[in-house]
Design an enzyme around this catalytic site. Structure first.
Site, PDB file in Angstrom:
ATOM      1  CE  LYS A 281      -3.957   0.267   2.074  1.00  0.00           C
ATOM      2  NZ  LYS A 281      -5.055   0.343   3.072  1.00  0.00           N
ATOM      3  CD  GLU A 365     -19.454  -4.643   8.712  1.00  0.00           C
ATOM      4  OE1 GLU A 365     -18.660  -3.762   8.359  1.00  0.00           O
ATOM      5  OE2 GLU A 365     -19.585  -5.733   8.099  1.00  0.00           O
ATOM      6  NE  ARG A 393     -21.624  -5.391   3.913  1.00  0.00           N
ATOM      7  CZ  ARG A 393     -20.536  -5.895   3.350  1.00  0.00           C
ATOM      8  NH1 ARG A 393     -19.415  -5.958   4.006  1.00  0.00           N
ATOM      9  NH2 ARG A 393     -20.581  -6.337   2.124  1.00  0.00           N
TER      10      ARG A 393
END
Length: 620
Positions: A281, A365, A393
């Site tokens: 990254k 979640e 979700r």
């Protein structure tokens, strides 16, 4: 080299470039991204990490025919550049400009809208099976990160595609927050063997020879068991291969030559293939490499120093994090839960101070919600800090595992209301509606940052589910409001006494209501009633009765969708009591809210103070 992206035939040109020219182009793309995102803000680190990978995909596939789905989609900037949108990057995430995520309405090359994680493999499987039924021949590719692979939906999809052997390519972009470790030289050596066509042919010939006799079959079976045992010890591929997917990797996701070799082989396979790439990254920009989290989603910054242009350090997330630490000092049963968002939800310092009472479950979640229910059932006081759009979700778990049992779980709903530049998939405008319909759920909203702590403390004293919703960012400067002194279930707060019209607002919209109130007083000399709906559910029926009997017109204001929202709850109550008061509900209409700066979106949807003032004056 970058000029080829201005050409309508840019994709076909890329397919003819050699590896050296692709490497040159990759560096020019990085410079372009850093320069442009420093001005607009956006997801920098993740896009810098997938430059070579994206170029290799465009080198080996024809996306006028083939299809690619980017999981989450925040790493699709290079894809956008390669599909004719390079010259629109000065509008990235700006109102009316290009989105920071794939949008089918924006380009025919954005094959599936994404924004939340862990969806790409499922969508790709659907496309692959449609291809097979319709008899077309295109390649289907899903690109998913190691973080997104922790989402249960991704694992469900892997299980399905491996069992049914659906032909497709899954690229695991492992950006050094690894789910599997590179085990060194042996893994690299075995990987080279696996991608070698000669090895594949030799392996097939040996198996064919052995399977011609019973003795041979027994030898092959024994060799298979031995090989499998060794691979379990030394190769990080077994998770995938045991599920029925062929695995290539780990390979260097910045090595264009290796990527091209593996992609060529993967294209020829008749079943599902996983290509495990290791990327970095922020690659190519030192500040982003050293601070990938800081440059994951970043505002405008100084290109030369990496310094981010700050809009203010105080915000609701920080207020929540500080409140959690203070309350946890007094009560050992208070625990904090996050789904891969410790920084974004303000829990980073809590995690440092109370590591044994902090739980980051990854992008999960649903699991977080039911785990919180289990904790509550066992006597703890769990607080699940989650963005409004991500709590969607876990709606079934909120209903089934928390509210049916009436368990004391506190949902700290961050980014409630519009969030701005991330657009439709991230605007938190539905939580009021989808939580209001669930029995046993209480919903609160602080009008100021300073009210987060007393509300949180009150919520943790209840023996039932409570949701506290609060916006991204902080309060308006010099807002003249006093924090709530006492929290009482279902009781609203009268901010201003007045006549003709009662303005009832919740959360930060109360600040908008106050600013509109002041403008109306200044322009018309009229003082209206102003009410803070501290509780979105239950509503203050006693106060509504009083307003109705005084024959006041009522205007409700909420930073959420109107359908099923707070205003409709007030309207429903007025109708049930057969009151004839005029009522106007202000909020978002039945549509998704696009990306853009928050102030612009408020204005476009009639929720900025000036628009509210105009609506109320017309009502007068």
């Amino acid at each position: 080299m970058l000029e080829i992206l201005d050409n309508s035939k840019g994709q076909s040109i890329i397919r003819n470039l050699d590896n050296h020219k692709l490497e040159i182009l990759s560096q020019e793309i990085r410079e372009f991204l850093i320069d442009n995102i420093s001005k607009t803000g956006g997801h920098l680190a993740s896009n810098l990490g997938v430059v070579e990978l994206t170029l290799s995909l465009f080198k080996n596939f024809n996306f006028d025919r083939d299809k690619i789905i980017w999981d989450v989609g925040h790493q699709s900037y290079v894809h956008k550049m390669l599909t004719g949108r390079k010259n629109q990057f000065d509008t990235l995430r700006q109102y009316g400009g290009i989105s920071g995520f794939p949008k089918a309405c924006e380009s025919k090359y954005d094959f599936f809208d994404t924004g939340h994680s862990s969806t790409s493999i499922s969508a790709a499987v659907g496309m692959a099976r449609a291809r097979d039924i319709l008899g077309t021949k295109e390649h289907i590719i899903a690109v998913i990160g190691d973080g997104a692979l922790t989402g249960g939906m991704a694992l469900e999809a892997l299980n399905d595609v491996g069992y049914n052997k659906t032909k497709m390519i899954i690229i695991l972009n492992d950006n050094e927050m690894s789910i599997s470790k590179n085990v060194g030289g042996l893994s690299v050596h075995l990987n080279k063997l696996r991608v070698d066509p000669g090895y594949k042919k030799l392996k097939a010939d040996i198996h064919a020879t052995l399977n011609n006799s019973n003795v041979g079959k027994n030898i092959a079976q024994s060799l298979g068991k031995i090989k499998g045992g060794i691979k379990q010890l030394v190769v990080p591929s077994m998770l995938f291969e045991d599920m029925g997917l062929k695995y290539f990797g780990p390979i260097d996701g910045h090595d264009i030559k290796m990527l091209n070799e593996v992609l060529k082989i993967a294209k020829e396979d008749d079943g599902p293939v996983v290509i495990h790439t290791i990327t970095r990254k922020g690659k190519g920009y030192d500040y982003a490499e050293k601070n990938p989290n800081k440059f994951h989603g970043v505002g405008p910054f100084d290109y030369s120093t990496g310094a981010v242009v700050k809009s203010g350090s105080e915000n609701y997330s920080n207020a929540f994090g500080k409140a959690m630490i203070d309350i946890a000092k007094e009560d050992q049963r208070v625990v904090a839960i996050t789904a891969a968002m410790p920084d974004g939800t303000g829990l980073k310092n809590f995690a440092g101070q109370y590591p044994k009472r902090f739980f980051d479950v990854g992008i999960a979640e649903q699991h977080a919600t039911t785990m919180a229910a289990g904790m509550a059932k066992a006597g703890l006081k769990p607080v699940f800090a989650v963005y409004s759009t991500f709590l969607q979700r876990a709606f079934d778990q909120v209903v089934h595992d928390v509210c049916i049992q009436n368990l004391p779980v506190v949902f700290a709903i961050d980014r409630a209301g519009i969030v701005g530049e991330d657009g439709e998939t991230h605007q938190g405008v539905f939580d009021t509606s989808y939580l209001s319909i669930v029995p046993n759920m209480t919903i609160m909203a602080p009008k100021l940052m300073s009210e987060v702590k007393p509300m949180l403390k009150w919520a943790l004293e209840q023996n039932a589910p409570v949701a506290i919703r609060y916006p991204r960012g902080g309060d308006y400067i010099n807002i003249k409001l006093k924090p709530l002194e006492e929290v009482e279930l279902g009781k609203w707060e009268r901010i201003k006494s007045g006549e003709k019209i009662a303005i009832i607002a919740n959360g930060k919209m109360l600040q908008h209501g106050l600013l509109a109130w002041e403008k109306i007083k200044e322009e018309k000399g009229i003082e209206l009633e102003l009410i803070n709906a501290t509780f979105i559910k239950p509503i203050d029926e006693k106060l509504i009765d009083e307003l109705a009997k005084r024959n006041l017109k009522i205007v409700t204001i909420e930073d959420s969708i109107i359908k099923g929202g707070f205003g409709e709850s007030v309207l429903s109550y007025l109708n049930s009591k057969k009151y004839n008061n005029t009522i106007v509900n202000l909020g978002y209409n039945d549509k998704f809210i696009e990306h853009g700066k928050v102030d612009i979106l408020y204005r476009e949807n009639g929720l900025d103070p000036e628009s509210i003032k105009d609506i109320i004056i017309n009502l007068l």
